[in-house]
Every structure is written in C-alpha cells, then in structure tokens.
Design a protein around this motif. Structure first.
Motif, PDB file in Angstrom:
ATOM      1  N   ARG A   1      11.260  -1.181   7.339  1.00  7.02           N
ATOM      2  CA  ARG A   1      10.415  -0.614   8.393  1.00  7.02           C
ATOM      3  C   ARG A   1      10.507   0.907   8.422  1.00  7.02           C
ATOM      4  N   SER A   2      11.718   1.436   8.119  1.00 10.17           N
ATOM      5  CA  SER A   2      11.865   2.891   8.172  1.00 10.17           C
ATOM      6  C   SER A   2      11.028   3.566   7.093  1.00 10.17           C
TER       7      SER A   2
ATOM      8  N   LEU B   1      13.714  11.120  16.763  1.00 12.67           N
ATOM      9  CA  LEU B   1      14.472   9.896  17.079  1.00 12.67           C
ATOM     10  C   LEU B   1      14.821   9.076  15.835  1.00 12.67           C
ATOM     11  N   GLY B   2      13.787   8.727  15.059  1.00 11.94           N
ATOM     12  CA  GLY B   2      14.015   7.899  13.875  1.00 11.94           C
ATOM     13  C   GLY B   2      14.845   8.626  12.830  1.00 11.94           C
TER      14      GLY B   2
ATOM     15  N   LYS C   1      18.584   8.666  14.354  1.00 14.18           N
ATOM     16  CA  LYS C   1      19.249   7.393  14.640  1.00 14.18           C
ATOM     17  C   LYS C   1      19.103   6.386  13.501  1.00 14.18           C
ATOM     18  N   VAL C   2      17.992   6.442  12.772  1.00 13.82           N
ATOM     19  CA  VAL C   2      17.815   5.472  11.686  1.00 13.82           C
ATOM     20  C   VAL C   2      18.248   6.081  10.361  1.00 13.82           C
TER      21      VAL C   2
ATOM     22  N   ARG D   1       5.475  11.377  14.264  1.00  8.23           N
ATOM     23  CA  ARG D   1       6.681  10.544  14.265  1.00  8.23           C
ATOM     24  C   ARG D   1       6.721   9.657  13.018  1.00  8.23           C
TER      25      ARG D   1
ATOM     26  N   MET E   1       9.292  10.303   8.911  1.00  9.82           N
ATOM     27  CA  MET E   1      10.178   9.364   8.217  1.00  9.82           C
ATOM     28  C   MET E   1       9.912   9.355   6.711  1.00  9.82           C
TER      29      MET E   1
ATOM     30  N   ARG F   1      11.478  -0.325  16.956  1.00 10.17           N
ATOM     31  CA  ARG F   1      11.734  -1.295  15.880  1.00 10.17           C
ATOM     32  C   ARG F   1      10.913  -0.944  14.646  1.00 10.17           C
ATOM     33  N   ALA F   2       9.669  -0.464  14.864  1.00 19.26           N
ATOM     34  CA  ALA F   2       8.810  -0.110  13.736  1.00 19.26           C
ATOM     35  C   ALA F   2       9.380   1.080  12.963  1.00 19.26           C
ATOM     36  N   LEU F   3      10.187   1.916  13.651  1.00 20.87           N
ATOM     37  CA  LEU F   3      10.839   3.037  12.958  1.00 20.87           C
ATOM     38  C   LEU F   3      12.038   2.559  12.141  1.00 20.87           C
ATOM     39  N   GLY F   4      12.420   1.308  12.324  1.00 19.75           N
ATOM     40  CA  GLY F   4      13.556   0.768  11.587  1.00 19.75           C
ATOM     41  C   GLY F   4      14.812   0.613  12.424  1.00 19.75           C
ATOM     42  N   MET F   5      14.695   0.760  13.747  1.00 23.64           N
ATOM     43  CA  MET F   5      15.878   0.594  14.594  1.00 23.64           C
ATOM     44  C   MET F   5      16.207  -0.875  14.771  1.00 23.64           C
TER      45      MET F   5
ATOM     46  N   GLN G   1      20.031  -0.711  18.776  1.00 22.93           N
ATOM     47  CA  GLN G   1      19.633   0.698  18.838  1.00 22.93           C
ATOM     48  C   GLN G   1      18.479   0.895  19.803  1.00 22.93           C
TER      49      GLN G   1
ATOM     50  N   TYR H   1      18.916   3.498  22.773  1.00 25.74           N
ATOM     51  CA  TYR H   1      18.226   4.790  22.746  1.00 25.74           C
ATOM     52  C   TYR H   1      16.901   4.801  23.495  1.00 25.74           C
TER      53      TYR H   1
END
Lengths: 222, 256, 223
Positions: free
Chosen positions: B82-83, B106-107, B110-111, B155, B159, C121-125, C129, C133
């Motif tokens: 997903r990232s 954020l991503g 944190k990701v 956003r 990524m 979640r779509a960002l990969g968390m 998380q 966050y």
C-alpha cells in the motif's frame, strides 16, 4: 443455607428501603424538573439581571458536592432552629441541585431550536407564551431525552447519599442487616447494587421507549 | 512491449456485497507511465475495483500483481504494498487534526521511517508541486475542497508511489474548484506518473487517457484509446453512455 | 442569626483539601488508563473483550458510587480481604471514574471519521498505527469537555469517602462541625473551598481545550 435465610429475612427491610429510595428519587426529579425548566427559560428569555442570578444559582449548585449540600441543609439549617426532617432536607438540597443540572439540559435544548422557526410563528402573530408552548417546548423536550435520562440515572444513584444524614433508604436498611447479621457485607451490598442497577436501567429503557414513540420523522437530523 | 513494462496486472476480480454482484470478473493491465481512465454509470463497481487493488476491500476471487509481486497473496506484506500505491479519495480523507504539511509528512515518517527534516523537505516539495506551499501550516478545515484534494494528491505523491489510484477525485467538489485539481492531474500525466483514474469528467478523460475502460454492471464492456471509444465505439451501451454523459456535461467539454 | 467563624479551621481544612486533591489525582489517572483501554476494547476488540468492557461500564455506571465504596471497605473484609480505608476509597473512585471515562473515550473514538483511518491504511499504516496516529490524537482533543466534567464530578464525589474515614476535606469539616456545633459556618467554608477548586479547574481545562482546538473546525471554511 445461612445466606439464604439472611436474604429472605432481609427482603422486607430492603423493600421498605427501596420505597424510600424511589420516593426520594421521584421528589428530586420532580422538583428539579419544574425548577430546572423555569430556570432554563429564564436564562434564555430573561433580562440581564435574571440571567446573571440564574447563572449564579447554577454555578453554586453544580460546584458544591452533593454531600456538602446535604450537610448544609440538614445540620447547617438545624443550627438556626430550622428543624426539618432528614427527608425534607434531602429533597430541598438534592432537588435544587437537580434543578441546576436539568436547567443546563433544557437550556441547551431550547437553544438548539432553529431561530427561523421562531421567526416564522412570530410572523403568524403568536405571542411569547404561544411560541414557547407550541414551538419551543415540544421540540426542546424531545431534544432533552438522552441527556435527561442521564440525569434520571444520576438522581436515582445519588439518593444513596441521603444515607449520610440518616434517611432510612435502601443503603441504611442494608447497613442494619449487615450489623444485625454480623457480617455478610459483601452479599448485602452486591444485592443492593443489583437493585440500583435494575431501577437505573429500567428507567433508562422506559425513557428510550418513550423517546422513540414520540419521535418526529426527520427530527434530529441536521 | 516486454513483460517488464507491465506494472499492474488485475486478473478476474470478483466481489459480492450482500448478495449483489458488484464485480464480475475484471481483468486488465496497466503499463509504466500509462494513464488509464475508468468510466461508467454510478454503482457499477468502479470504486470497489480500485479498493480491491490495494486490498482496502478484499475481493472474493481474483488476483492482483504490482510489479510482479502478488498483492493478493496472503504472505505479501500488504502495508508495504500500500505504501507504494498512492490513493486519492473522493472525499479527500485528510487527517483532521494535522496541518497540510503534517498530512503529507505522516506516511513518510510513520510508514517509511523518514527523519523529520528529510520528510519536511520532501513534503514541501510535493506541496509546491500542487501549488500549495503557502498553505503548509493550514489545517484541512481551513482549506477549500479543491485545496484539500490537492494536499491529498501531494500526500500520495510524497510516498514516491509506483502508481496512483484516483477514486472520483473531483466528484465532491464545487464546479468552480474542479479545474485546479484536474490541472494538477494533467501535469502528473505529462510528467509520466502511472495513474488509474475513476472519473465522470469525460473531457478530461479524453484529453489525458492513453486508454479508456468503460465498465457497467461489474464487467468491462469495452476498452481502447479515447478516440476509438468516442468516435467508433464497438458496443451499443458504450455509445449510449457516452451520448448521455456528453449531453449532460455539454458537447464542448467532451471535445476538449 | 450570628455567625461564628474561626481562622483555626483553615489549616485543618487546608490539609483536608490536599488529601481530596491527592485522591482525585490518583483516581483520575488510574481511571484514565483503564478507561482508554476499555474504550479501545469496546470499539476494536473481539466479541469477548467487547462484552467484558460493556459489562464493566454498565455495572459501574449503573450502581451508586457509595455502594461501590462500601463493597470495597465493608464487603471485602467480610470475605477475608483486608483493605485500608484510603486504598478502598482510591480503588472505588478509580474504577468508577474508569467506567465514565471509557464512555467518553468511546464516543470520541467513534466520532473520528472512519475515512481518515482508511486513508492512513492506504498509506501503508497498520491498524495499530492508524489508532495511534489518527484516532487517539483526535479522540483526546474531542474528549476534553466531557472529560473535564468527569474530573470535576470525581473531585466532588471524592467527598463520599469521608464515610469510610478517609481524612479528606469533608471528613475534617464534619469533625470540626461536631466539635464546635457550627455546622453551617464550617460547611459554608468547605463548600467555598470545593467551589473555588471546581471553578479553577474548569477554567484551566477550558484554556487547554482552546489551545488544542483544531483551527477552522466548527467554523466556515476560511478558504
């Protein structure tokens, strides 16, 4: 079974106590409802002096613990020769306190009625009393159900505080049983806890049922 | 064309919601640097399809590969996948309590575990790319819908995704705000970003798409280059749909 | 009607207020930790966890605090578990506050837009998380008004533990009143002390609420 005998023997005492508890609860809520509604309308529609006076009343009764209020109205007034019964002192102290809480509930509800509706019936030629009676009150009371049922539950539970100034409600009767039977505190207090649980949730359920019955289509949306 | 050029492969996706067959065997491929647009009537499973690609919705059947990694394999680390897939939502879905800058960072932090300073650099660059560097410290509620959607594109971009999925990115916007978002997307397409876009903006689709997919009732009815679909559709339904939607949005816009 | 006050009361009542504040601080803190866990359990937990959380809040919210205090102070010793009066008071207040705080946290958690979690979640968390966050920071901001009410309610209801001889403000007031026969005067002072602290806390919390308020929210979009 010792425990069973204790419970069976205790039932009449607990029932007597329960009746007093319910009387207290009903009195607090009734006094609080009447006075609370009056304060709410006074706060919304009153002049500056009335608004400030009501706000002061509410702040004082919300800011002082119920226990302190009970002591003030029972022992405190007793000091000056106002010898009222513990029951009467409880009703005055807790009823006034409940009025402060209920006024907040109703004030919020009155203010959440859209002003366009008031303007509309003003245009029809309704006077203040008519506007309150036919437009504001029917809606405000419907808005109040959820917070009001919290207030109901709180008042029922807070009747237990009157034990402290000697009202023989259910906690006091429970204490008698504990003392008479030398122990069994856990058993008795758990039974009392479940009795409170029952009346609290029965009331909430009843109010919820009533709320749904009185619901107006589309009301509460937006 | 070699197999290496294919970045996304979707194979036979099925999805049923409450007995309703939303997707009934969807298959297609997306090449690197390609822009594909999915059109079709509302409620034909277009958004569900996008969500099945990054597994926000789990398909009942079918497989998805991203860069030869099988996304639908239970052993695949879905968060990692997903990232590397950007997702732009219809309702922007910015995080309410974070500024535009923090939403973009954020991503990254944190990701991807990026350090704050580096993340700030990347985020500011992407905000600049969507023309919102000056709004970095504003909260979502302080931004217009168009601005919010551009932040959400930033956003996704930050990524460094292999592709970006757009789920009706302009449907929630007031008409006068649609243009600024489409402009950003056109720039992205020109820069060679791989994109899969669900939209009702027919004029935009015709201008930027390398290929258009027409979907109805959970199946792909027809796909091909825009000119072919608009001038010589093979299916009657395609023709009817395009006719209706161009009438709705105006002939001029459709030609642009 | 002649009123008699004495300055000698003040240090005694002052020390009582310190105990009251101590009780309140400990109980609100323990209640905070348990409350937030209960709320997360109720929203995100599996069925057994959810049922357990709901049962907990139902029991503690549906029964009077005084009964809970008596169960700890009189009940537990009657089945052979000895608890000091201070511990019984702290336990009852904490567990009671936890139930109320859980309700407020749950409401706030559920008020966070689900779409924002999906975006995370779509960002990969991971789900955790997303909770950490996206959900928790917003929950904590939203919960401040009702949480403040719970803090103030707890402060006032901590007076109930005078009945099990915890020497807080109410207890000391009662002792002075019974020695001086000046109930009215003593309890007016006690009432003013509670009122002062209540007003002080509400103002502080209102300031905090203003400070962490998310700009633009609740107002029309500023463009």
């Amino acid at each position: 079974m010792d425990k069973l005998i204790i419970i069976v023997n205790g039932i009449p005492l607990l029932l007597e106590g329960l009746i007093v508890t319910l009387e207290l609860g009903a009195a607090f809520i009734a006094l609080g409802l009447a006075l609370g509604l009056a304060i709410a309308f006074a706060q919304v529609y009153g002049n500056r002096f009335i608004t400030i006076f009501c706000a002061g009343f509410v702040q004082v009764f919300l800011g002082i613990p119920a226990m302190v209020l009970l002591f003030l109205f029972y022992f405190g007034l007793g000091e000056f020769g106002f010898n009222i019964s513990a029951f009467a002192a409880s009703v005055i102290a807790m009823g006034l306190r409940s009025a402060a809480y209920q006024s907040q509930v109703f004030r919020g509800a009155i203010q959440s009625i859209r002003s366009g509706q008031i303007t509309a019936v003003k245009a029809l030629g309704m006077n203040l009393f008519q506007r309150i009676r036919y437009v504001v009150l029917p809606q405000a009371l419907r808005y109040s159900f959820a917070p009001w049922s919290n207030e109901y539950a709180a008042q029922i539970k807070d009747t237990s505080l009157c034990y402290a100034i000697g009202v023989t409600e259910i906690m006091r009767e429970g204490r008698y049983i504990v003392v008479q039977t030398f122990g069994n505190a856990m058993l008795i207090y758990i039974i009392i806890a479940f009795i409170y649980l029952g009346i609290t949730y029965f009331g909430i359920w009843l109010l919820r049922y009533w709320e749904i019955k009185l619901r107006v289509p589309g009301f509460g949306i937006n | 064309m070699t197999i290496k050029d294919i970045i996304l492969k979707v194979e036979d996706i099925h999805k049923t919601y409450n007995g309703l067959k939303v997707l009934r065997g969807i298959s297609f491929e997306l090449k690197r640097r390609e822009t594909k647009v999915i059109i079709g009537p509302s409620g034909t499973g277009k958004s569900t399809l996008l969500r099945c690609i990054n597994q926000l919705t789990l398909p009942d059947r079918g497989r998805v590969w991203l860069d030869r990694i099988e996304v639908t394999d239970a052993k695949t680390n879905i968060n990692k996948v997903r990232s590397s897939i950007g997702f732009v939502f219809q309702n922007f879905n910015l995080i309410t309590h974070l500024t535009a800058l923090d939403n973009v960072r954020l991503g990254l932090m944190k990701v991807k575990g990026m350090k704050k300073q580096k993340a700030t650099e990347v985020a500011m660059e992407e905000l600049g790319r969507v023309g919102l560097a000056d709004k970095a410290e504003n909260y979502p509620a302080e931004l217009s819908g168009g601005q919010q959607q551009r932040v959400s594109i930033a956003r996704a971009l930050a990524m460094n995704p292999k592709l970006i999925l757009f789920d009706e990115p302009t449907s929630a916007l007031d008409p006068e705000l649609i243009g600024e978002v489409l402009e950003v997307m056109i720039e992205l397409a020109k820069s060679g970003m791989t994109m899969l876009i669900v939209t009702h903006e027919i004029g935009f689709a015709r201008a930027v798409a390398d290929e258009i997919i027409f979907m109805e009732h959970g199946v792909i009815v027809e796909q091909g280059p825009p000119n072919q679909l608009f001038t010589a559709p093979k299916h009657k339904r395609t023709k009817e749909f395009l006719h209706k939607i161009t009438q709705l949005y105006g002939e001029e816009e459709a030609k642009n | 009607m002649n009123l008699v006050f004495s300055l000698d009361w003040l240090p005694i009542l002052g020390r009582g207020m310190l105990v009251t504040l101590e009780l309140t601080t400990i109980a609100i803190s323990i209640g905070f930790v348990i409350g937030i866990l209960l709320a997360i359990g109720e929203v995100y937990g599996n069925r057994p966890i959810r049922v357990l959380s709901i049962a907990y809040t139902t029991l503690f919210r549906g029964t009077p605090l005084l009964v809970q205090i008596f169960i700890f102070y009189f009940g537990f010793p009657s089945i052979g578990i000895m608890i000091s009066s201070f511990l019984a008071g702290v336990l009852a207040l904490s567990l009671n506050s936890a139930a109320y705080q859980a309700e407020y946290f749950r409401g706030s958690i559920q008020a966070v837009k689900k779409d924002e979690v999906i975006a995370a979640r779509a960002l990969g968390m991971s789900k955790l998380q997303g909770i950490l966050y996206v959900v928790i920071p917003q929950t904590l901001r939203m919960v401040i008004p009702s949480w403040s009410n719970q803090l103030i309610s707890l402060l006032k209801f901590s007076s109930l533990v005078y009945m099990i001889r915890v020497e807080e403000l109410m207890y000391r007031g009662k002792i002075i009143a019974s020695l001086t026969f000046r109930s009215f005067e003593v309890f007016i002072i006690v009432a003013m002390m509670y009122l002062g602290v209540v007003i002080f806390f509400s103002n502080i919390l209102r300031m905090v609420e203003k400070k962490v308020r998310i700009p633009g929210l609740g107002y029309k979009s500023a463009q």
